[in-house]
Each structure stands twice: as C-alpha cells, then as structure tokens.
Enzyme design. Sequence first.
Site, PDB file in Angstrom:
ATOM      1  N   LYS A   1       0.749  -1.274   0.002  1.00 38.61           N
ATOM      2  CA  LYS A   1       0.088  -0.001  -0.267  1.00 38.61           C
ATOM      3  C   LYS A   1       0.851   1.185  -0.166  1.00 38.61           C
ATOM      4  O   LYS A   1       2.040   1.249   0.241  1.00 38.61           O
ATOM      5  CB  LYS A   1      -1.131   0.034   0.936  1.00 38.61           C
ATOM      6  CG  LYS A   1      -0.233   0.072   2.444  1.00 38.61           C
ATOM      7  CD  LYS A   1      -1.147  -0.252   3.823  1.00 38.61           C
ATOM      8  CE  LYS A   1      -0.249  -0.341   5.004  1.00 38.61           C
ATOM      9  NZ  LYS A   1      -1.276  -0.801   6.362  1.00 38.61           N
TER      10      LYS A   1
ATOM     11  N   TYR B   1      16.827  29.559   9.253  1.00 35.07           N
ATOM     12  CA  TYR B   1      15.640  30.312   9.734  1.00 35.07           C
ATOM     13  C   TYR B   1      15.595  30.130  11.205  1.00 35.07           C
ATOM     14  O   TYR B   1      15.848  29.259  11.904  1.00 35.07           O
ATOM     15  CB  TYR B   1      14.389  29.570   9.141  1.00 35.07           C
ATOM     16  CG  TYR B   1      14.074  29.997   7.733  1.00 35.07           C
ATOM     17  CD1 TYR B   1      13.780  31.553   7.238  1.00 35.07           C
ATOM     18  CD2 TYR B   1      14.148  28.774   6.597  1.00 35.07           C
ATOM     19  CE1 TYR B   1      13.851  31.404   5.909  1.00 35.07           C
ATOM     20  CE2 TYR B   1      13.805  28.966   5.362  1.00 35.07           C
ATOM     21  CZ  TYR B   1      13.829  30.547   4.840  1.00 35.07           C
ATOM     22  OH  TYR B   1      13.462  30.853   3.467  1.00 35.07           O
TER      23      TYR B   1
HETATM   24  C1  LIG Z   1      -0.623  -1.437   6.629  1.00 36.33           C
HETATM   25  C2  LIG Z   1      -0.930  -3.015   7.201  1.00 36.33           C
HETATM   26  C3  LIG Z   1      -0.054  -4.191   7.483  1.00 36.33           C
HETATM   27  C4  LIG Z   1       1.353  -4.073   7.299  1.00 36.33           C
HETATM   28  O1  LIG Z   1       1.874  -3.491   8.751  1.00 36.33           O
HETATM   29  P1  LIG Z   1       3.394  -3.317   8.930  1.00 36.33           P
HETATM   30  O2  LIG Z   1       3.413  -2.777  10.549  1.00 36.33           O
HETATM   31  O3  LIG Z   1       3.952  -2.453   8.075  1.00 36.33           O
HETATM   32  O4  LIG Z   1       4.054  -4.504   8.744  1.00 36.33           O
HETATM   33  C5  LIG Z   1      -0.858  -5.278   7.836  1.00 36.33           C
HETATM   34  N1  LIG Z   1      -2.080  -5.349   7.835  1.00 36.33           N
HETATM   35  C6  LIG Z   1      -2.901  -4.480   7.590  1.00 36.33           C
HETATM   36  C7  LIG Z   1      -4.449  -4.500   7.608  1.00 36.33           C
HETATM   37  C8  LIG Z   1      -2.299  -3.076   7.085  1.00 36.33           C
HETATM   38  O5  LIG Z   1      -3.313  -2.077   6.909  1.00 36.33           O
END
Ligand SMILES: *Cc1c(COP(=O)(O)O)cnc(C)c1O
Length: 370
Positions: A35, A262
């Site tokens: 994702k 800054y």
């Molecule tokens: C993003 C996600 C993962 C992966 O999580 P990590 O902490 O990056 O391993 C697993 N399951 C779901 C439902 C997620 O949304």
Amino acid sequence: MPRPIQATIHMAALQHNLKRARAAAPDAKVWAVVKANAYGHGIERTFDGLRGADGFALLELDEAQRMRDLGWRGPVLLLEGVFEPRDLEHCSRLGLWHTVHCDEQIEMLAAHKTHAPHRVFLKMNSGMNRLGFTPQRYRAAWSRLDALPQVDEISLMTHFSDADGPPGIAQQLAVFDAASQGLPGERSLSNSAATLRHMGALPVAGQAALQSDWIRPGIAGYGSAPDFPEHDAAYWGLLPAMTLQARIIGVQDLLPGDTVGYGSTFVAERPMRIGIVACGYADGYPRLCPSGTPVLVEGVRSRTVGRVSMDLLTVDLASAPAAGFGSMVTLWGRAASGLTLGIDDVARAAGTVGYELMCALAPRVPVQVD
Ligand SMILES: *Cc1c(COP(=O)(O)O)cnc(C)c1O
C-alpha cells in the site's frame, strides 16, 4: 544537471527482508504489503524484489491494476475492501480478493452480479476499534457471506494494535480465537511486528505464540524495525531498502556566535565549517528534525545544525574535514562507505516512525534502483 539529490531502492535488501519475514513464519504464506505505493518505494520499482511473496496486499484499485499490469497473476488483496458497488466489478475483472469489514460491504456483494465468486477476508475488530465486525457479530457476518452465491472462500482476519509494544497481542488473540472458533478458513493475523516478535525465532518473553496462515509484513520488507527503539533493524536482521542521499552545494565557515538557518535556532559556540545540503522538507526530509539529527557525511557520522528548510539542510563538517562542495551526504540508508544510518534513527529525531518518512519521499526526488 538535475539537483543533486537521489533516492536508491535496493532490490537485494527487499529480497533479503522478505526472506527474513518468511523465516519468522516458515509455514505461513506471505502478503507483501505494498500500500501507499510500496511505502513510498514505488510499486513498479519494488516488484522484482518482492515477487517472491505469495501475494500482494494494498488499498487502491489503481495499485491493484498496476500489479496486474506488471504481470502478477497471483493473489492481490484489498486490505480495506471496496468503497462503492462499482469497485466490485473491478474486483471481478482483476481477480482481486477483498476484505469485508462492515455490513455495507456485504450488502454490496449481495447485489453484485458476477459469474466468478469472490474470495473474501472477513475482518474482526478484536479490540483495535478501527475496521471490522465486533466479536459478537462476527459469526453472523460469516454466515451471511457463506450464504451468498457471490462469495467463494472466506478467510478470517484481524489486526493487532499493540504487536510492537508491551501490551502485546495476547488479549486480542484470545478474543479472535474465541469468536472464530470452529469457523473454517485460512487465518491472517500478523503484521511485521506480530510476525517478528510473536512468531519468529526471537519471541518476546511472556507473549502468546501465534499461528497465521497468511502473514502481512509491510515495514519489515522495507528494512525498518516495527518496534524501534526497543529493537533496531539490525537486531531483526533487516536491511534498508531505501537510501536518500544529496550533495553539499555550499560551505560556510562560522565564527562563535554565528547562527544557522531560519529562526537562528543554532548558534556556533566555536569556529566551525558547515555544509549546505540539497535536501529539504519538500523532498520528504522532516522539518521537525532538530539540530543534532544524525547524518552521514562522506560515509562518516555527523549531525544536522539549524532548521531544515524547504530545499536545504545544514550539516556539521567537523567529523569529515575533507568534505566540501560536492560531497555526498546520506540522510538515511546505506552510504558508499558501507555504513548504514537507520531511517528509524532519523524518524525518532523528528518524533515519528520510519513508516512516515519512507511514505513521504517527495515525487520531485529522482529514484534509481540498484
Ligand atoms: C499496513 C498493514 C499491514 C502491514 O503493517 P506493517 O506494520 O507495515 O507490517 C498489515 N495489515 C494491515 C491490515 C495493514 O493495513
């Protein structure tokens, strides 16, 4: 010449990290979670490194389409399922598996016309209180799905809120086990933290042992520790999959009392040389990193001084006296010297986690694959 900033995605690291996740749960199949454009690394760029997975889990139809365009014919799972009825047509067309976490999604399925029944992952809210059916309503949801001609196989799924910390998974696991007892179907429970801490060869003391037919590692695949700072990536045997580097494009010699950047937040206490680096928050480097955030200058550990601005940040050259115009600065990842600076160390300085930094790599940064 383009602005001298570059991100590098390390194919061998992705492959290595995937093997590490697999080794932690040797009997499980692996969803590589891609994702958010593979956590900022790029779905297309990471594909060769992650194609050893059994499937790819993601959120958006566009990303699912891109997996199919890459030639991936194996499982693809929509972790949040569908958002509107039309999405189910794309699931049918692309052969996507999808999560079902609410009644509205069951209604959409019941109204969906398809010749090929869908494989679904029924999500339980076992205590995190984001998506999913409560344990009390889980079985009824399963029965409704099971009765639908639109549904083929039903797998069972939940997500842990505290796999990375002291509360652990025991309570949610007990809730899940009780509410799903006797239901057929594969189980998918473990994100990176649950896989490494509760399934692997280095289980955290006193925590429940975990079975999962499909693990769902995301962050571990990209080489960041899910439970930093308790453990770092090296502890879990993970390698950074992303390096961010930029060159020094200016040098200043400071006298005591001179200030940097800054707000003049950094004041030199003694004469010092500083390098001005072609990287700022518009590249994805966090503005919240204070003076003293670690960097590697020509592969040698140093620190930032002053505020990060949109296009520039400043580093102390005391530890790298030979460095100057054109010198390479590693903001995170692996320097040519072989030394590694964990993205988690930089994230901590900014009060956040490695996840956020890698996802925020800006589109203006050129990316190469090695
Ligand atoms: C993003 C996600 C993962 C992966 O999580 P990590 O902490 O990056 O391993 C697993 N399951 C779901 C439902 C997620 O949304």
